[in-house]
Design a protein around this motif. Structure first.
Motif, mmCIF file in Angstrom:
data_model
loop_
_atom_site.group_PDB
_atom_site.id
_atom_site.type_symbol
_atom_site.label_atom_id
_atom_site.label_comp_id
_atom_site.label_asym_id
_atom_site.label_seq_id
_atom_site.Cartn_x
_atom_site.Cartn_y
_atom_site.Cartn_z
ATOM 1 N N ILE A 123 55.054 -32.973 60.807
ATOM 2 C CA ILE A 123 54.034 -33.324 59.812
ATOM 3 C C ILE A 123 53.173 -32.109 59.489
ATOM 4 O O ILE A 123 52.846 -31.856 58.330
ATOM 5 C CB ILE A 123 53.187 -34.505 60.333
ATOM 6 N N LEU A 172 57.380 -34.816 66.078
ATOM 7 C CA LEU A 172 56.831 -35.482 64.889
ATOM 8 C C LEU A 172 55.539 -34.819 64.433
ATOM 9 O O LEU A 172 55.335 -34.578 63.229
ATOM 10 C CB LEU A 172 56.595 -36.950 65.225
ATOM 11 N N CYS A 174 62.656 -37.444 64.513
ATOM 12 C CA CYS A 174 61.785 -37.934 65.575
ATOM 13 C C CYS A 174 61.080 -39.242 65.261
ATOM 14 O O CYS A 174 60.639 -39.929 66.164
ATOM 15 C CB CYS A 174 60.733 -36.872 65.913
ATOM 16 N N SER A 175 60.922 -39.582 63.985
ATOM 17 C CA SER A 175 60.169 -40.794 63.675
ATOM 18 C C SER A 175 61.111 -41.991 63.599
ATOM 19 O O SER A 175 62.326 -41.873 63.755
ATOM 20 C CB SER A 175 59.425 -40.638 62.361
ATOM 21 N N LEU A 203 60.566 -31.724 57.514
ATOM 22 C CA LEU A 203 61.165 -33.013 57.149
ATOM 23 C C LEU A 203 62.339 -33.346 58.053
ATOM 24 O O LEU A 203 62.560 -34.516 58.379
ATOM 25 C CB LEU A 203 61.614 -32.984 55.692
ATOM 26 N N VAL A 213 70.181 -37.144 57.763
ATOM 27 C CA VAL A 213 69.109 -36.564 56.944
ATOM 28 C C VAL A 213 68.603 -35.257 57.547
ATOM 29 O O VAL A 213 68.381 -34.268 56.834
ATOM 30 C CB VAL A 213 67.963 -37.582 56.779
ATOM 31 N N ILE A 233 71.130 -32.487 56.786
ATOM 32 C CA ILE A 233 71.060 -32.015 55.401
ATOM 33 C C ILE A 233 69.830 -31.134 55.203
ATOM 34 O O ILE A 233 69.903 -30.064 54.590
ATOM 35 C CB ILE A 233 71.046 -33.201 54.430
ATOM 36 N N ALA A 234 68.700 -31.573 55.758
ATOM 37 C CA ALA A 234 67.468 -30.798 55.581
ATOM 38 C C ALA A 234 67.579 -29.428 56.242
ATOM 39 O O ALA A 234 67.165 -28.412 55.665
ATOM 40 C CB ALA A 234 66.283 -31.571 56.154
ATOM 41 N N PRO A 266 58.654 -26.829 54.783
ATOM 42 C CA PRO A 266 58.705 -28.286 54.638
ATOM 43 C C PRO A 266 60.068 -28.876 54.966
ATOM 44 O O PRO A 266 60.137 -29.983 55.490
ATOM 45 C CB PRO A 266 58.366 -28.512 53.163
ATOM 46 N N LEU A 267 61.157 -28.135 54.671
ATOM 47 C CA LEU A 267 62.475 -28.692 54.976
ATOM 48 C C LEU A 267 62.693 -28.816 56.479
ATOM 49 O O LEU A 267 63.214 -29.824 56.962
ATOM 50 C CB LEU A 267 63.568 -27.828 54.341
ATOM 51 N N ILE A 319 60.771 -34.689 61.091
ATOM 52 C CA ILE A 319 60.260 -36.041 60.839
ATOM 53 C C ILE A 319 61.399 -37.051 60.849
ATOM 54 O O ILE A 319 61.322 -38.106 61.476
ATOM 55 C CB ILE A 319 59.497 -36.077 59.501
ATOM 56 N N ALA A 320 62.490 -36.704 60.141
ATOM 57 C CA ALA A 320 63.618 -37.635 60.076
ATOM 58 C C ALA A 320 64.234 -37.846 61.451
ATOM 59 O O ALA A 320 64.704 -38.937 61.766
ATOM 60 C CB ALA A 320 64.667 -37.111 59.096
ATOM 61 N N VAL A 328 55.093 -29.822 57.143
ATOM 62 C CA VAL A 328 55.212 -30.343 55.776
ATOM 63 C C VAL A 328 53.896 -30.181 55.027
ATOM 64 O O VAL A 328 53.877 -29.757 53.866
ATOM 65 C CB VAL A 328 55.677 -31.813 55.812
#
Lengths: 132, 104
Positions: free
Chosen positions: A18, A14, A69-70, A63, A82, A85-86, A59-60, A66-67, A21
């Protein structure tokens, strides 16, 4: 069930996500300023490179982390969806953006579309090789 | 033994959404700057290059929106956008070179 290894891995992922990103957003802004400040097409290609790899691929990937691990998405299926896709989008940007830039630069040079560059080039060996 | 902690206690989902939301203005400003280049761009390759980078930004922006609104189905549009930008590159390049062959 609580597993400290998985929780530690999620925390590290995470934080890295961040960081990626935020870095990517800053690089994207720099690239946008560069697109306006550079004076001809071939220099703007340089800014576009910062904008694609730095401003989209980083950033992808961030992200996706992030998707994954968060706790933004409640179920594992949604996280994987998600993140997948990223990551696929990041892969295709990394694959197609350089090819597109090269093709565009080649076409611009061969067609003479970006002929009147500022400042004027001192020497153009590629044009000489083509016999023009 | 291990000290017990959860990732959600250290960086909560709300904090993640807040951080990602703060990035939205940066992307909007960048996109507006690209729009300026699309409008101004003296030659066609300039405009196409700016549209390209804008499409790649939009793909990132869509996934940011999916995380902000916590909606899974928003994320689907990212991949077609990227491939569309690549197709645009190819077609414009082909058009420019063909124009040269036909003798301007």
């Amino acid at each position: 069930m609580f597993d400290p290894i998985i929780e530690l891995a999620r925390l590290v992922g995470l934080v890295i996500g961040i960081a990626l990103v935020v870095l990517g957003a800053i690089m994207d802004l720099i690239a946008a300023i560069g697109m306006n400040r550079f004076t001809n097409f071939y220099l703007r290609l340089h800014a576009a490179t910062v904008g694609t790899i730095g401003g989209s691929v980083y950033p992808l990937v961030g992200l996706a982390l992030i998707a994954l691990c968060s706790d933004v998405f409640p179920t594992l299926t949604e996280r994987l969806y998600v993140a997948g896709i990223a990551l696929v989008t990041a892969f295709f940007v990394a694959l197609t953006a350089p090819v597109g830039s090269h093709v565009l630069a080649r076409a611009a040079h061969r067609s003479g579309e970006a002929k009147h560059v500022n400042p004027e080039p001192v020497v153009d060996k590629l044009k000489e090789d083509r016999g023009e | 033994m291990y000290s017990t902690f959860l990732t959600a206690d250290i960086i909560s989902a709300d904090l993640v959404v807040t951080i990602v939301t703060l990035l939205v203005p940066i992307y909007i400003v960048a996109t507006l700057l690209y729009v300026v280049r699309v409008a101004k761009g003296p030659t066609v390759p300039d405009m196409v290059l700016a549209v390209d980078v804008m499409a790649y930004d939009l793909a990132v922006f869509i996934i940011i929106l999916a995380i902000i609104f916590r909606s899974v189905y928003l994320a689907v549009g990212a991949l077609p956008l990227v491939l569309w930008a690549y197709i645009l590159d190819m077609f414009v390049a082909k058009y420019l070179e063909k124009e040269k062959e036909l003798g301007e």
